[in-house]
Design a protein around this motif. Structure first.
Motif, PDB file in Angstrom:
ATOM      1  N   TYR A 146       0.852  -1.184   0.000  1.00  0.00           N
ATOM      2  CA  TYR A 146       0.000   0.000   0.000  1.00  0.00           C
ATOM      3  C   TYR A 146       0.893   1.240   0.000  1.00  0.00           C
ATOM      4  N   ASN A 147       0.953   1.902  -1.149  1.00  0.00           N
ATOM      5  CA  ASN A 147       1.748   3.122  -1.326  1.00  0.00           C
ATOM      6  C   ASN A 147       3.242   2.924  -1.037  1.00  0.00           C
ATOM      7  N   TYR A 148       3.750   1.742  -1.365  1.00  0.00           N
ATOM      8  CA  TYR A 148       5.168   1.455  -1.182  1.00  0.00           C
ATOM      9  C   TYR A 148       5.826   1.082  -2.509  1.00  0.00           C
ATOM     10  N   ALA A 149       5.380   1.708  -3.580  1.00  0.00           N
ATOM     11  CA  ALA A 149       5.919   1.374  -4.902  1.00  0.00           C
ATOM     12  C   ALA A 149       7.426   1.546  -4.960  1.00  0.00           C
ATOM     13  N   HIS A 150       7.970   2.558  -4.279  1.00  0.00           N
ATOM     14  CA  HIS A 150       9.401   2.835  -4.346  1.00  0.00           C
ATOM     15  C   HIS A 150      10.233   1.770  -3.639  1.00  0.00           C
ATOM     16  N   PHE A 151       9.610   0.993  -2.748  1.00  0.00           N
ATOM     17  CA  PHE A 151      10.319  -0.095  -2.075  1.00  0.00           C
ATOM     18  C   PHE A 151      10.136  -1.446  -2.778  1.00  0.00           C
ATOM     19  N   LEU A 152       9.075  -1.555  -3.555  1.00  0.00           N
ATOM     20  CA  LEU A 152       8.642  -2.856  -4.067  1.00  0.00           C
ATOM     21  C   LEU A 152       9.698  -3.594  -4.898  1.00  0.00           C
ATOM     22  N   LEU A 204       3.477 -13.230  -4.857  1.00  0.00           N
ATOM     23  CA  LEU A 204       2.195 -12.582  -5.117  1.00  0.00           C
ATOM     24  C   LEU A 204       2.221 -11.198  -4.490  1.00  0.00           C
ATOM     25  N   VAL A 205       2.128 -10.169  -5.327  1.00  0.00           N
ATOM     26  CA  VAL A 205       2.010  -8.799  -4.843  1.00  0.00           C
ATOM     27  C   VAL A 205       0.529  -8.427  -4.852  1.00  0.00           C
ATOM     28  N   ILE A 206       0.023  -7.982  -3.704  1.00  0.00           N
ATOM     29  CA  ILE A 206      -1.375  -7.555  -3.624  1.00  0.00           C
ATOM     30  C   ILE A 206      -1.395  -6.054  -3.367  1.00  0.00           C
ATOM     31  N   ASP A 207      -1.824  -5.305  -4.364  1.00  0.00           N
ATOM     32  CA  ASP A 207      -1.925  -3.852  -4.240  1.00  0.00           C
ATOM     33  C   ASP A 207      -3.266  -3.510  -3.599  1.00  0.00           C
ATOM     34  N   ASP A 208      -3.207  -2.992  -2.381  1.00  0.00           N
ATOM     35  CA  ASP A 208      -4.447  -2.687  -1.653  1.00  0.00           C
ATOM     36  C   ASP A 208      -4.928  -1.274  -1.989  1.00  0.00           C
ATOM     37  N   THR A 209      -5.130  -1.052  -3.300  1.00  0.00           N
ATOM     38  CA  THR A 209      -5.647   0.216  -3.821  1.00  0.00           C
ATOM     39  C   THR A 209      -4.732   1.379  -3.468  1.00  0.00           C
ATOM     40  N   ASN A 263       2.253   4.885  -7.685  1.00  0.00           N
ATOM     41  CA  ASN A 263       2.405   4.148  -8.947  1.00  0.00           C
ATOM     42  C   ASN A 263       2.644   2.660  -8.741  1.00  0.00           C
ATOM     43  N   THR A 264       2.120   2.087  -7.661  1.00  0.00           N
ATOM     44  CA  THR A 264       2.252   0.649  -7.421  1.00  0.00           C
ATOM     45  C   THR A 264       1.765  -0.191  -8.599  1.00  0.00           C
ATOM     46  N   PRO A 265       0.611   0.129  -9.238  1.00  0.00           N
ATOM     47  CA  PRO A 265       0.166  -0.717 -10.367  1.00  0.00           C
ATOM     48  C   PRO A 265       1.192  -0.806 -11.490  1.00  0.00           C
ATOM     49  N   GLU A 266       1.818   0.334 -11.822  1.00  0.00           N
ATOM     50  CA  GLU A 266       2.807   0.332 -12.896  1.00  0.00           C
ATOM     51  C   GLU A 266       4.049  -0.463 -12.502  1.00  0.00           C
ATOM     52  N   VAL A 267       4.523  -0.260 -11.277  1.00  0.00           N
ATOM     53  CA  VAL A 267       5.705  -0.985 -10.815  1.00  0.00           C
ATOM     54  C   VAL A 267       5.415  -2.485 -10.759  1.00  0.00           C
ATOM     55  N   MET A 268       4.234  -2.838 -10.260  1.00  0.00           N
ATOM     56  CA  MET A 268       3.841  -4.248 -10.176  1.00  0.00           C
ATOM     57  C   MET A 268       3.795  -4.867 -11.578  1.00  0.00           C
ATOM     58  N   ALA A 269       3.263  -4.144 -12.552  1.00  0.00           N
ATOM     59  CA  ALA A 269       3.186  -4.658 -13.922  1.00  0.00           C
ATOM     60  C   ALA A 269       4.581  -4.873 -14.502  1.00  0.00           C
ATOM     61  N   GLU A 270       5.498  -3.977 -14.225  1.00  0.00           N
ATOM     62  CA  GLU A 270       6.873  -4.126 -14.714  1.00  0.00           C
ATOM     63  C   GLU A 270       7.536  -5.361 -14.107  1.00  0.00           C
ATOM     64  N   ASP A 297       9.594 -11.067 -14.813  1.00  0.00           N
ATOM     65  CA  ASP A 297       9.831 -12.397 -14.237  1.00  0.00           C
ATOM     66  C   ASP A 297       8.490 -13.104 -14.054  1.00  0.00           C
ATOM     67  N   LYS A 298       8.358 -14.268 -14.673  1.00  0.00           N
ATOM     68  CA  LYS A 298       7.084 -14.990 -14.634  1.00  0.00           C
ATOM     69  C   LYS A 298       6.759 -15.540 -13.250  1.00  0.00           C
ATOM     70  N   ARG A 299       7.745 -15.517 -12.348  1.00  0.00           N
ATOM     71  CA  ARG A 299       7.479 -15.987 -10.987  1.00  0.00           C
ATOM     72  C   ARG A 299       6.698 -14.964 -10.167  1.00  0.00           C
ATOM     73  N   VAL A 300       6.550 -13.766 -10.693  1.00  0.00           N
ATOM     74  CA  VAL A 300       5.840 -12.710  -9.980  1.00  0.00           C
ATOM     75  C   VAL A 300       4.414 -12.601 -10.493  1.00  0.00           C
ATOM     76  N   GLU A 301       3.460 -12.699  -9.588  1.00  0.00           N
ATOM     77  CA  GLU A 301       2.057 -12.478  -9.898  1.00  0.00           C
ATOM     78  C   GLU A 301       1.592 -11.252  -9.110  1.00  0.00           C
ATOM     79  N   GLY A 302       0.468 -10.703  -9.530  1.00  0.00           N
ATOM     80  CA  GLY A 302      -0.025  -9.551  -8.794  1.00  0.00           C
ATOM     81  C   GLY A 302      -1.414  -9.154  -9.222  1.00  0.00           C
ATOM     82  N   TYR A 303      -2.120  -8.522  -8.320  1.00  0.00           N
ATOM     83  CA  TYR A 303      -3.412  -7.937  -8.675  1.00  0.00           C
ATOM     84  C   TYR A 303      -3.732  -6.800  -7.713  1.00  0.00           C
TER      85      TYR A 303
END
Length: 341
Positions: free
Chosen positions: A8-14, A32-37, A41-48, A53-59
């Motif tokens: 949650y709002n930790y994109a710079h650490f992710l 599994l990265v779970i972005d709690d809204t 820019n967590t969604p963009e970082v998570m997508a990158e 790496d296919k071992r990373v999932e997220g929603y």
């Protein structure tokens, strides 16, 4: 291993957090990265990260669910590997931590949870230097580990250094929303009630970031919440595990009362008397009516013989503790020096 990373709002650490998982040697990992809204820019970082790496999932949640619900979602609904880790997006796994934990599990089928040493830090780019020591491990029977926690009344685990056998995690269930200050402690005790507990020493299991918004930086309001919820946790554990010795209740309450009294003692030493010290005394008496027998109570009474201004100026009662701290520091430096040879 499955690693759940609520964010949650930790994109710079992710990215650094995820990399600390993907770089673990000797184990197959899934993240599994779970972005709690998040509003950053967590969604963009998570997508990158997912694309790299296919071992990373997220929603991403459509609405913010809070940390407890997010934890449980990953641990109970997503995890399928033999072992599971819950890792905050601003914390890091130490190199080799998962392999060391897996070895303990594989050698001890009765172990349901393994934890290790945690290193506190504030800057990803300046991690503290640590002494390299031989790796050793220890296993406690679950009931013995529980008794140790009752005796001290304290949580000895920060969280990111914990690896849980997934079938045990899903057997005991998720975190309780009604214990925001002591939910981790209650979880560890619940796991220990149905399995043995392992510990890895020598090398750290994780790095835990301490920051301005961390719960480690507490107000007096949260101090009372912590004391009260720790007391509630031990009562709850006894109520849900009738096979545990009844004497444990008095043991925990004695330790919690002593903790409250020592906080009152420190307020006297610092000349910070605003009524909080009296509330702490009343809490201690409610928790453990025989508090007059406690050394912390006697220390508090000694301080009441002097004015707070005098104590703050002279640090009268701090001298013995300062001496002990100096001896401890000297001993630690010798120990570190020997360990580095």
């Amino acid at each position: 291993m499955d690693v759940v990373i609520p964010c949650y709002n930790y994109a710079h650490f992710l990215p650094t957090c995820v990399r600390s998982v993907l770089d673990q040697p000797g184990v197959d990992v899934r993240v599994l990265v779970i972005d709690d809204t998040s509003s950053d820019n967590t969604p963009e970082v998570m997508a990158e990260l997912m694309a790299a790496d296919k071992r990373v999932e997220g929603y991403r949640h459509e609405v913010n669910k809070g940390h407890i619900a997010t934890y449980n979602e990953g641990l109970l609904d997503w995890a399928t590997a033999d072992y599971t880790v819950l890792l905050s997006a601003d914390d890091l796994l130490a190199p080799g931590a998962l392999q060391r934990a897996a070895a303990v599990f594989e050698q001890n089928p009765s172990v349901g949870m393994v934890y290790g040493r945690v290193v506190y830090y504030s800057d990803h780019d300046a991690l503290p230097k640590i002494t390299q020591l031989p790796v050793t491990s220890k296993v406690w029977r679950g009931e013995d580990w529980i008794e140790n926690r009752f005796r001290s009344s304290r949580n000895v685990i920060s969280s990111p250094e914990v690896v849980v056998r997934t079938k045990i995690q899903q057997k005991v269930g998720g975190y309780r929303a009604d214990l925001p200050h002591a939910g981790d402690l209650e979880m560890w005790l619940r796991i220990a009630a149905v399995s043995d507990i392992g510990y890895v020493s020598g090398k750290p299991g994780a790095y835990y970031r301490v920051h301005e918004n961390s719960m480690m930086r507490t107000t007096f309001k949260s101090v009372f919440a912590d004391l009260e919820q720790r007391r509630d946790v031990f009562d709850l554990v006894l109520a849900e595990n009738p096979g545990l010795p009844g004497r444990l209740r008095a043991m925990a309450r004695k330790a919690i009362a002593g903790d409250a009294l020592w906080r009152a003692v420190r307020l006297h030493d610092r000349n910070q008397l605003d009524g909080t010290e009296q509330e702490l005394l009343e809490f201690a008496r409610e928790t453990y009516p025989e508090l007059e027998t406690l050394p912390e109570y006697k220390a508090l009474q000694r301080r009441k013989k002097f004015s707070p201004e005098f104590l703050n100026k002279t640090q009268l009662f701090l001298a013995p503790h300062a001496y002990k701290r100096v001896k401890l520091w000297v001993g630690t430096q010798k120990w570190k020096w020997r360990g580095e040879q």
